[in-house]
Every structure is written in structure tokens, then in C-alpha cells.
Design a protein around this motif. Sequence first.
Motif: not given
Length: 171
Positions: A14-18, A48-50, A141-144, A149-151
Motif C-alpha cells: 500500500v505504501k508503494e502505491a501511495v 485512506l490514511t485517516r 484479521g478481518v478488520r486488517l 482492501a480500502e487502502d
Amino acid sequence: MKSADLLLDAFSRVKEAVYGAVEGLSEEELAVRVDEDANSIAWLVWHLTRIQDDHIADAFDTDQVWTSDGWKPRFGLPFPARATGFGHSTSQVAAVRAPAELLLGYYDAVHERTLEHLAGLTNADLDRVVDDSWDPPVTLGVRLVSVIAEDNQHAGQAAYVRGLVERGQKA
């Protein structure tokens, strides 16, 4: 590979994409909206960060980086401290303007906090219920996975807008 390692890898992607969506753009380019109801890169990355900050803090019962590390006043946005962008109006989206350094600085702080929490996770930890207001209750696990996915969705949207900005196009 342990589950924690898998999650660390996913958040690193995700960081790479951001970074790919934000780095090198001006504040004006980050604020471009391809139409009056579209989200800007700045809003997408801030949001996405918030969300990551909010959900990770809640799941691990810690303070949000947004408030505890002083990011809210640095952004100077006209929103309550708990605002994450969910349900924002078009004028609220337009209010999110920030230079790349600020967006990435906040993202990096949240990313580092996330990695700190994930580093010591065991597989059993992932079964812990973090939100019982849903049926079935939401586990860690589901929350992470939900945050990842949202990020990724929003980082992809930001990358698409960047492509349009770089080509000087509107949708």
C-alpha cells in the motif's frame, strides 16, 4: 510465512502505491478533481490514511496518530478530529488541500504505527473480536484485511487521477 509477515508485506505494498500516486506532484496537482464531484489525489490519500489510522487505533486500543502526534493542526482542515472523510460532501472533498510532503508525512507516521502493532501479532491474535456491532462480529484479521482492501482501492484511484493529471486530461 507467518500471518504477521503477510500483513506487513500487504501494508508495505500500500505504501508503494501511495508514494507512486503522490510523490513529485504539486499541491495544485494533488487537488485536481476531474469533475466537480470527483475525489482529488489529496483527498483520496488523506482519507485512506485517516481510515487506516482510525481503524488501527481502534483495533489496538491506542490513540490515533492524527490527534496524538499533532497532524490535525498541521493540515488545518475544517473537520472534527474524528472525521475520516466517510460521507464527505463535494465541498468537504474540495477543502482537502495539502502538499505532498504533508500527505506523505502523515501517511508514513500511520504506516509506522501500523507496522509496530503488526510486528508482534500471532495467528491467534487475528481471531480477537474488535467490533461486535456487526453480525458476525468483526475480528482483527478481518478488520486488517478490510483496511488493506480500502487502502488499495483508494491508492489505485489516486494513481488513475495522477495519470490524468500528468496528461493534462479530464475524465
